[in-house]
Design an enzyme around this catalytic site. Structure first.
Site, mmCIF file in Angstrom:
data_model
loop_
_atom_site.group_PDB
_atom_site.id
_atom_site.type_symbol
_atom_site.label_atom_id
_atom_site.label_comp_id
_atom_site.label_asym_id
_atom_site.label_seq_id
_atom_site.Cartn_x
_atom_site.Cartn_y
_atom_site.Cartn_z
ATOM 1 N N GLY A 94 14.846 23.105 -3.664
ATOM 2 C CA GLY A 94 13.869 22.341 -4.451
ATOM 3 C C GLY A 94 14.519 21.835 -5.720
ATOM 4 N N GLY A 96 15.550 21.948 -8.980
ATOM 5 C CA GLY A 96 15.618 23.006 -9.978
ATOM 6 C C GLY A 96 15.838 22.474 -11.379
ATOM 7 N N GLY A 130 17.740 24.624 -15.724
ATOM 8 C CA GLY A 130 17.097 23.324 -15.525
ATOM 9 C C GLY A 130 17.748 22.184 -16.288
ATOM 10 N N ARG A 180 17.801 8.786 -12.577
ATOM 11 C CA ARG A 180 18.354 8.360 -11.284
ATOM 12 C C ARG A 180 17.333 7.501 -10.549
ATOM 13 N NH1 ARG A 180 21.011 13.038 -7.756
ATOM 14 N NH2 ARG A 180 18.918 13.870 -7.570
ATOM 15 N N ASP A 256 20.914 19.459 1.917
ATOM 16 C CA ASP A 256 20.001 19.010 0.856
ATOM 17 C C ASP A 256 20.578 17.799 0.135
ATOM 18 O OD1 ASP A 256 21.737 21.334 0.190
ATOM 19 O OD2 ASP A 256 21.233 20.797 -1.865
ATOM 20 N N ASN A 257 21.828 17.480 0.403
ATOM 21 C CA ASN A 257 22.448 16.312 -0.217
ATOM 22 C C ASN A 257 22.659 15.186 0.791
ATOM 23 O OD1 ASN A 257 22.552 17.594 -2.705
ATOM 24 N ND2 ASN A 257 24.549 18.492 -2.302
ATOM 25 N N ASP A 266 23.921 12.875 -4.938
ATOM 26 C CA ASP A 266 24.510 14.066 -5.545
ATOM 27 C C ASP A 266 26.003 13.900 -5.847
ATOM 28 O OD1 ASP A 266 25.462 16.608 -6.319
ATOM 29 O OD2 ASP A 266 23.672 17.506 -5.443
HETATM 30 P P1 AMP Z 1 23.306 20.738 -6.038
HETATM 31 O O1 AMP Z 1 24.511 21.570 -5.872
HETATM 32 O O2 AMP Z 1 23.324 19.840 -7.222
HETATM 33 O O3 AMP Z 1 22.906 20.021 -4.795
HETATM 34 O O4 AMP Z 1 22.125 21.742 -6.396
HETATM 35 C C1 AMP Z 1 21.666 22.729 -5.514
HETATM 36 C C2 AMP Z 1 20.392 23.302 -6.032
HETATM 37 O O5 AMP Z 1 20.612 23.957 -7.294
HETATM 38 C C3 AMP Z 1 19.291 22.306 -6.287
HETATM 39 O O6 AMP Z 1 18.099 22.905 -5.900
HETATM 40 C C4 AMP Z 1 19.350 22.096 -7.780
HETATM 41 O O7 AMP Z 1 18.131 21.640 -8.296
HETATM 42 C C5 AMP Z 1 19.700 23.485 -8.269
HETATM 43 N N1 AMP Z 1 20.326 23.482 -9.596
HETATM 44 C C6 AMP Z 1 21.538 22.997 -9.923
HETATM 45 N N2 AMP Z 1 21.776 23.164 -11.235
HETATM 46 C C7 AMP Z 1 20.693 23.758 -11.767
HETATM 47 C C8 AMP Z 1 20.322 24.186 -13.088
HETATM 48 N N3 AMP Z 1 21.123 24.034 -14.128
HETATM 49 N N4 AMP Z 1 19.111 24.758 -13.233
HETATM 50 C C9 AMP Z 1 18.289 24.913 -12.201
HETATM 51 N N5 AMP Z 1 18.572 24.541 -10.950
HETATM 52 C C10 AMP Z 1 19.755 23.967 -10.722
HETATM 53 MG MG MG Z 2 21.905 18.287 -4.792
#
Ligand code: AMP
Ligand code: MG
Length: 491
Positions: A94, A96, A130, A180, A256-257, A266
């Protein structure tokens, strides 16, 4: 938090179709204001194409929208729920650290998501804060805009603001939020989430939504859910072929990407390959090389198999029949990918018609490139402009033989040498966002508050097929001191 009233003056024209999906697909959220937002960069041409008034957007009040300190009229801030296979392992995820403000309906009638990234905690943040740091947000801005200019479907970057707050990583870093723009943020992982958690009714609602939003032309097809699967497979095959053709390495091809729209999404640990080698990996966390350059096509196939699995309940009433339909669709992927890649490679070599031996001609060149550690982009550039220097790859007898074979191949088509040259010019970029150039721009921006290096880089990256003299200095590969290059996820 203030609700902006001047929606029409700015040009916001928001709808919230995603928020009309079953509640399981999102959490509505209250934006988390930041201390003192400052606009770092605004993508003026993108803003105009969205129907937004650039001058008004730059005013202090309106910057608030890019920081989550205010929302435009018609916004419905939410965080999307999704799941995903991360490095092969299933997780519930989700948004985050992202927040969908709404969908802007552009003057052309297109619908695009407006999403803030780095906008604060959400119910899906798990242990994260976040937030996002300035460096990675600018990096996404630069590379996604470069991808767009290269003609590769991608999410876009509308703006980056700093928050006036520090975020804690290994050191304290300046916080930032990126806006974005995407055809949507529907992911393979959204479907995995629906199939894991939701009822078949929810899954069907999601599939209907994806069809209506991205594949309305399949409206009359006898099995629309099978069409959804087939169309996503087609778009992803075309997308990953484009990545391969320019040497783009995504770095974190988790499900998820992977978008349902077929856009690249991403820009965490991604980077462009300099020296040609299918085993190239930049991401510090990709220890096994799962997402290495040469693995991107089969990994896309693997990701699409996860998509197919999540659609099984919709494909047919009979389970076995459903499985067969899914398997047939997924098994089309390798040849779809291959034909996109071959067409693109032919164009890079100035070839218009098709011959059986083209593939071996291409593979032979790639193998000579690998053997001689040649720069991927610059080898094709040298061929385009017939400027092979007497060094490296070009001084080998293998290359001389290959070149004869290539020239003979070109003579077996009706098109003139000049049209061949033109085709190569528009298929081989003069520049890519070279890692050392991107780093240099980010360092000036983040460490010295100097955005001029980034602005200049963005400008030359905006016309990669122009082949102008001002691009030449950006085409130099990184010096040995800047290799091997490593990227980090930017969280
Ligand atoms: P990503 O590697 O960018 O595809 O992120 C994978 C998951 O980690 C996604 O659900 C992001 O929303 C969450 N995420 C990445 N960085 C953060 C952060 N700093 N705080 C909260 N959630 C994060
Ligand atoms: Mg991502």
């Amino acid at each position: 938090m203030t609700q902006r009233k001047e929606g029409n003056e700015i040009g916001w024209n928001l709808d919230n179709s995603y928020a009309r999906l079953p509640k399981t697909f999102f959490s509505s959220i209250t934006p988390n204001p930041v201390r003192s937002p400052e606009l770092i960069i605004l993508n003026e041409s993108l803003a105009s194409s969205l129907g937004l008034n650039v001058q008004s957007l730059k005013s202090e009040n309106e910057i608030d929208v890019f920081a989550g300190n205010g929302v435009p009229e018609g916004a419905f801030p939410l965080a999307q729920a999704y799941a995903g296979h991360q490095f092969g392992h299933f997780n519930m995820l989700g948004d985050g650290r992202a927040m969908l403000i709404g969908e802007q309906i552009t003057p052309k009638g297109e619908r695009v998501d407006i999403q803030l990234k780095g906008s604060g905690r959400t119910p899906y943040s798990r242990g994260g804060d976040g937030r996002a740091a300035l460096g990675p947000m600018l990096r996404e801005y630069i590379i996604s805009e470069a991808m767009h200019a290269l003609g590769i479907p991608t999410t876009r970057s509308l703006a980056v603001v700093t928050t006036g707050e520090s975020i804690i990583r290994e050191t304290d870093l300046p916080g930032a939020i990126m806006t974005r723009v995407a055809a949507s943020h529907l992911r393979v992982g959204t479907f995995e989430y629906a199939s894991k958690l939701g009822s078949d009714k929810d899954l069907q609602a999601l599939a209907d939504y994806a069809l209506e939003r991205h594949y309305p032309e399949t409206n009359n097809s006898p099995n629309r859910y099978l069409s959804l699967l087939q169309e996503v497979i087609k778009r992803q095959a075309a997308l990953v072929a484009k990545w391969q053709l320019v040497g783009f390495i995504h770095g974190v091809m988790n499900t998820d990407n992977v978008t349902v729209s077929g856009e690249t999404i991403d820009y965490g640990p991604c980077a462009f390959m300099d020296t040609y080698d299918p085993a190239t990996v930049f991401s510090s966390i990709d220890i096994q090389g799962r997402y290495a350059y040469g693995n991107q096509p089969p990994i896309t196939g693997w990701n699409l198999a996860r998509f197919a699995e999540s659609l099984l309940p919709l494909l047919h009433d009979d389970q076995e029949e459903s499985l067969k339909l899914a398997q047939d669709a997924v098994s089309d992927f390798p040849k779809l990918y291959h034909s996109n890649w071959l067409t693109g490679m032919r164009a890079k070599l100035g070839i218009f018609n098709e011959e059986e031996q083209d593939q071996s001609l291409i593979e032979e060149l790639l193998s000579i490139m690998k053997e001689n550690q040649a720069d991927y982009t610059n080898t094709f550039l040298a061929l385009t402009f017939d400027k092979e220097e007497d060094a490296g790859l070009f001084s080998t007898s293998e290359f001389a033989q290959w070149k004869d074979r290539w020239k003979a191949r070109l003579s077996r088509q009706q098109e003139t040498q000049e049209s061949s040259h033109q085709l190569m010019r528009k298929s081989n970029p003069a520049i890519i966002p070279r890692n050392h150039r991107v780093e240099e721009a980010l360092e000036a921006a983040v460490e010295q508050d100097d955005y001029s290096v980034m602005e200049k880089l963005l400008e030359v990256l905006s016309t990669p097929y122009e082949h102008s003299s001002k691009q030449v200095e950006y085409s130099t590969p990184p010096p040995p001191s800047k290799r091997p290059y490593q990227t980090f996820c930017g969280t």
